[in-house]
Write a protein that holds these residues in place. Structure first.
Motif, mmCIF file in Angstrom:
data_model
loop_
_atom_site.group_PDB
_atom_site.id
_atom_site.type_symbol
_atom_site.label_atom_id
_atom_site.label_comp_id
_atom_site.label_asym_id
_atom_site.label_seq_id
_atom_site.Cartn_x
_atom_site.Cartn_y
_atom_site.Cartn_z
ATOM 1 N N PRO A 74 -94.706 -17.273 73.677
ATOM 2 C CA PRO A 74 -93.300 -16.863 73.392
ATOM 3 C C PRO A 74 -92.574 -17.875 72.532
ATOM 4 N N GLY A 75 -93.161 -19.123 72.528
ATOM 5 C CA GLY A 75 -92.454 -20.001 71.649
ATOM 6 C C GLY A 75 -92.837 -19.814 70.258
ATOM 7 N N GLU A 76 -94.257 -19.468 70.028
ATOM 8 C CA GLU A 76 -94.782 -19.169 68.620
ATOM 9 C C GLU A 76 -93.902 -18.011 68.026
ATOM 10 N N PHE A 77 -93.710 -16.975 68.685
ATOM 11 C CA PHE A 77 -92.939 -15.795 68.287
ATOM 12 C C PHE A 77 -91.608 -16.011 68.215
ATOM 13 N N ARG A 78 -90.923 -16.948 68.579
ATOM 14 C CA ARG A 78 -89.454 -17.201 68.607
ATOM 15 C C ARG A 78 -88.853 -17.136 67.278
ATOM 16 N N ASP A 79 -89.788 -17.545 66.105
ATOM 17 C CA ASP A 79 -89.229 -17.633 64.958
ATOM 18 C C ASP A 79 -89.845 -16.592 64.110
ATOM 19 N N GLY A 80 -90.334 -15.434 64.641
ATOM 20 C CA GLY A 80 -90.890 -14.241 63.952
ATOM 21 C C GLY A 80 -92.262 -13.867 64.359
ATOM 22 N N ALA A 81 -92.608 -12.614 63.862
ATOM 23 C CA ALA A 81 -94.029 -12.196 64.253
ATOM 24 C C ALA A 81 -95.060 -12.789 63.461
ATOM 25 N N LEU A 82 -94.756 -12.834 62.130
ATOM 26 C CA LEU A 82 -95.724 -13.311 61.026
ATOM 27 C C LEU A 82 -95.691 -14.859 61.074
ATOM 28 N N PRO A 83 -94.947 -15.762 61.220
ATOM 29 C CA PRO A 83 -95.091 -17.099 61.659
ATOM 30 C C PRO A 83 -96.053 -17.225 62.861
ATOM 31 N N GLY A 84 -95.545 -16.651 64.121
ATOM 32 C CA GLY A 84 -96.326 -16.614 65.120
ATOM 33 C C GLY A 84 -97.918 -16.266 64.962
ATOM 34 N N LEU A 85 -98.103 -15.235 64.595
ATOM 35 C CA LEU A 85 -99.475 -14.915 64.316
ATOM 36 C C LEU A 85 -100.263 -15.895 63.606
ATOM 37 N N ILE A 86 -99.591 -16.517 62.663
ATOM 38 C CA ILE A 86 -100.287 -17.466 61.688
ATOM 39 C C ILE A 86 -100.643 -18.611 62.384
ATOM 40 N N SER A 87 -99.624 -19.114 63.332
ATOM 41 C CA SER A 87 -99.514 -20.285 64.186
ATOM 42 C C SER A 87 -100.730 -20.175 65.307
ATOM 43 N N ILE A 88 -100.734 -18.944 65.987
ATOM 44 C CA ILE A 88 -101.664 -18.652 66.922
ATOM 45 C C ILE A 88 -103.010 -18.555 66.334
ATOM 46 N N SER A 89 -103.302 -18.087 65.362
ATOM 47 C CA SER A 89 -104.488 -18.079 64.652
ATOM 48 C C SER A 89 -105.281 -19.373 64.486
ATOM 49 N N ALA A 90 -104.227 -20.280 63.990
ATOM 50 C CA ALA A 90 -104.751 -21.623 63.610
ATOM 51 C C ALA A 90 -104.902 -22.370 65.013
ATOM 52 N N LYS A 91 -104.301 -22.098 66.064
ATOM 53 C CA LYS A 91 -104.655 -22.806 67.329
ATOM 54 C C LYS A 91 -105.568 -22.156 68.105
ATOM 55 N N PHE A 92 -106.018 -20.926 68.058
ATOM 56 C CA PHE A 92 -106.800 -20.173 69.086
ATOM 57 C C PHE A 92 -108.177 -20.749 69.218
#
Length: 794
Positions: free
Chosen positions: A727-745
């Motif tokens: 939820p926190g990653e997608f708080r600033d938008g979908a694209l930034p959230g996907l990029i951040s999750i892919s880097a941390k997965f």
């Protein structure tokens, strides 16, 4: 043989007519003639050579003049003029033995010296003995008639009458009675006087104005020695107290004091030799002038070297001296008394003049010491005033009364000490020094007054500043509709209190009303200046204050609690309220309102800035002029203006720009909150899933193993959800959230696998609660501690 040895006589004038200055000075000191004053007499004798003059003087006065030796023949014995003191005769009597007249040694030139010596004898002597033979009476030459005629003539031309006594001594008296000889002799003298050509001034002057004529007869010394000595003894008695009234010289005039005899005789001889005109009174003045000046110089030199004066002068230079006037008066009086004692018999006018000159010189000499004494007194009184005045002020006395009382006291003491410094011989005025002391004291009073007034002013200004500065700052910081009313009341209260205290303090300074009013007005102006200065400072920070107020109202609710933007708040109303409050602050800080003059600044700002957001107002502003397009407010002077309309517009524009981000952030927060609360699918989707997935649900119920696999998969997905903070990653938008999750997965999955492997290798510790607790802590440490929402859902 030198006559000056062993006979107590001195050659006054030698045979060549030279005056013996050193010899006569030594003689006068030896016989102490200078101590006699006017109590002395001078006797001289004149007559033919070898007529027994020296013998007569030796027997008559007890002198030792050299006498002629009859066995060696008749010759000149006395050369020039000799002087000796008579023995046993009071008062002090000096006798002069003149060279005899008609001597063969001088020849035809004898008349010049005879006339000069005879004139000198008549000029300096009180009594002149004319020695003549009895048988020469009635003769022309033998009785010295030509000589007397010449002397009388010169006497009247050179001298004024001084009443000299001419005592004719008739030697070797015959049987002719003296009563018969004396008339003949007096008649001859009168004929000589009448025949002498007289100057116009003495044309009718009788002989008695110049001379007293006395006649005495003596027996022959060689034939009747005893009778001669008896007659000499009788004649000697006539010389006792000869200057007393009734004596031989009792009516003498123009007497030179004894201390000036040597100088007077020298000057008379010079004038006679040079044949200059000389009047005895003028000569008397001249002698008095010289002698009195000499005495004055001696006394002045003696005063300079006087130990008492030198000691007093040292004391004066070192510091204050008590009884200065009395001590110096005594020293000066002693010096002047000594002068008076030595110059008392000289001409009164000259004596007084020289005494005055001596006194002036002495006063001029001691005046610096007197001025130093006055300086010490003045300085001492000034220091005493300063100390006493400061002490009086220190114990609380009023300034005016303390200054006046101590001024009077110090001036009274100054006058008293100055009176003790005054000397009787001088009429010195201390007014200038007194005036200088008064000016110095008044200058000190003025300086202290200025200092005290400055201290009072600073004291009450500091009180006013302390009473107004922080309260006014606090009031302006929380500006509202009542701010300036409260500031004005505070200003009036504190100003009146300070003015009252200052007026009470100034009451003791005896000030003019105008000066006191100026100081009170200055304090009032200072008080107003404190408020104006603080208002200007706050006006300079108005933008910051507006943003703070906006942030406070916008970010906090009515209970002063931070707002949580859930999406249900009326963001538009909150923003308008916060901006309205900030605009109110701007309107309050726009001008200084310490008076009662109303203004429409708040309304103008509200209309021009806050209400302009409405469309109608915007359309209206297009058709009307901008009320803020000006550098002055209506009915408000520039002296009260803090922020001009143009500046208000500029500040508002900047304020809106800088607070726009805060509003945007709030809007974003509301939208994010809405998205966070809508994570479940719509009800129709849930219903569709139940209908369409009924077969799969039943399959799971028939085969429980699938439920275990699904449960494990759920736990893994939940752990990844928590670790990755989806939820926190997608708080600033979908694209930034996907990029951040892919880097941390991948790192997150690897971390979970390592934790599971570590727990599988650990020994069983089910029975040990401590191991269980540490295992739980280890497993929990792998999860972020700040995601509380996940634990709640579990």
């Amino acid at each position: 043989m030198d006559k000056s040895e062993g006979c107590g006589s001195v050659q006054l004038i030698d045979g060549d007519g030279t005056y013996n200055v050193s010899g006569i000075d030594h003689f006068i000191k030896e016989v102490k003639l200078g101590d006699c004053g006017l109590s002395y007499a001078v006797v001289s004798i004149m007559g033919p050579q070898s007529s027994g003059k020296s013998t007569l003087l030796n027997h008559l006065f007890g002198t030792n003049f050299l006498e002629m030796d009859a066995f060696k023949g008749r010759s000149q014995t006395t050369k020039g003029i000799w002087l000796a003191r008579c023995a046993g005769i009071e008062p002090c009597t000096l006798v002069m033995d003149l060279e005899g007249t008609d001597g063969r040694e001088r020849g035809e030139d004898d008349t010049a010296f005879e006339k000069q010596s005879a004139l000198f004898a008549l000029a300096v002597s009180d009594i002149v003995l004319i020695n003549m033979w009895c048988h020469d009476i009635g003769r022309e030459q033998a009785a010295n008639k030509p000589l007397l005629k010449t002397v009388f003539q010169v006497m009247m031309r050179l001298f004024s009458p001084r009443k000299t006594t001419m005592l004719f001594v008739i030697r070797d008296k015959t049987r002719t009675p003296l009563e018969n000889l004396e008339p003949v002799l007096r008649e001859d003298i009168q004929k000589i006087w009448d025949s002498v050509p007289k100057p116009e001034a003495h044309k009718d002057t009788p002989l008695s104005d110049f001379f007293n004529v006395e006649v005495v007869a003596l027996s022959s010394y060689e034939e009747k020695e005893e009778q001669f000595k008896e007659q000499i003894a009788s004649l000697r008695q006539r010389f006792m107290h000869s200057i007393a009234p009734g004596g031989l010289a009792g009516d003498r005039r123009g007497v030179i004091p004894a201390s000036g005899f040597a100088f007077s005789a020298d000057q008379i001889w010079r004038v006679i030799k040079e044949n200059k005109d000389l009047d005895l009174p003028a000569h008397k003045v001249m002698v008095a002038t010289v002698r009195c000046e000499e005495i004055a110089n001696e006394k002045f030199a003696h005063f300079i070297s006087n130990d008492d004066w030198r000691q007093l002068d040292k004391e004066v230079q070192a510091g204050p001296v008590s009884n200065f006037g009395k001590r110096l008066t005594t020293i000066l009086g002693s010096c002047l008394s000594e002068y008076d004692g030595e110059a008392t018999f000289f001409d009164e006018g000259v004596r007084s003049s020289k005494r005055h000159q001596l006194e002036e010189k002495l006063l001029q000499l001691v005046n610096p010491a007197f001025q130093d004494v006055l300086g010490h007194i003045r300085w001492g009184m000034l220091e005493k005033f300063k100390a006493s005045f400061d002490k009086a002020l220190g114990i609380g006395e009023k300034f005016s009364s303390a200054s006046q009382d101590w001024l009077k006291a110090c001036m009274a003491q100054f006058d008293e000490e100055c009176a003790g410094a005054i000397i009787e011989q001088a009429n010195w005025d201390t007014a200038k020094v007194r005036d200088k002391l008064v000016r110095d004291i008044e200058a000190h009073i003025s300086a202290v007054r200025a200092s005290k007034l400055s201290e009072l002013t600073s004291l009450y200004e500091s009180k006013v500043h302390e009473a107004l500065s922080e309260p006014v700052e606090a009031l302006l910081e929380g500006a509202n509709n009542e701010t300036w009313t409260t500031v004005k009341k505070l200003y009036q209260r504190e100003t009146e209190s300070a003015v009252s205290g200052l007026s009470s303090a100034l009451a003791g300074f005896d000030m003019e009303e105008e000066t006191r009013d100026k100081m009170v007005k200055s304090l009032q102006d200072y008080s107003r200046g404190v408020i104006e200065s603080k208002a200007k400072e706050e006006a300079g920070r108005v933008l910051m204050r507006m943003k703070e107020r906006f942030a406070t109202i916008f970010s906090q609710d009515s209970d002063s609690m931070p707002r949580v933007w859930t999406g249900n708040e009326d963001l538009r109303a909150i923003t308008k309220s916060a901006r309205s409050a900030s605009l109110k602050l701007l309107s309050v800080m726009a001008v200084i309102r310490l008076g009662d003059e109303p203004d429409t600044i708040a309304k103008t700002l509200t209309v021009a800035l806050l209400d302009s957001t409405n469309n109608d107002a915007s359309k209206k502003s297009i058709t009307t002029s901008d009320p803020l397009a000006s550098s002055t407010w209506d009915e408000v002077p520039s002296s009260r203006t803090l922020i001009t309309p143009v500046q208000c517009k500029s500040i508002w524009r900047q304020f809106k720009t800088e607070t726009e981000y805060t509003v945007t952030q709030a809007i974003s927060a509301q939208e994010a909150n809405r998205r966070g609360n809508n994570w479940l699918p719509p009800p129709w989707a849930i219903l569709a899933l139940i209908v369409l997935g009924f077969n799969e649900f039943m399959t799971l119920l028939r085969n429980p193993l699938y439920l275990g696999v699904i449960f494990v998969a759920f736990l893994l997905l939940k752990a990844l959800w928590t670790q990755l903070d989806i939820p926190g990653e997608f708080r600033d938008g979908a694209l930034p959230g996907l990029i951040s999750i892919s880097a941390k997965f991948v790192p997150t999955v690897m971390n979970l696998i390592k934790n599971l492997a570590a727990q599988g290798e650990a020994p069983p510790a089910a029975a040990n609660p401590e191991n269980r607790r540490s295992s739980n802590n280890t497993s929990s440490s792998g999860n972020p501690p700040d995601h509380k929402s996940s634990s709640k859902e579990e």
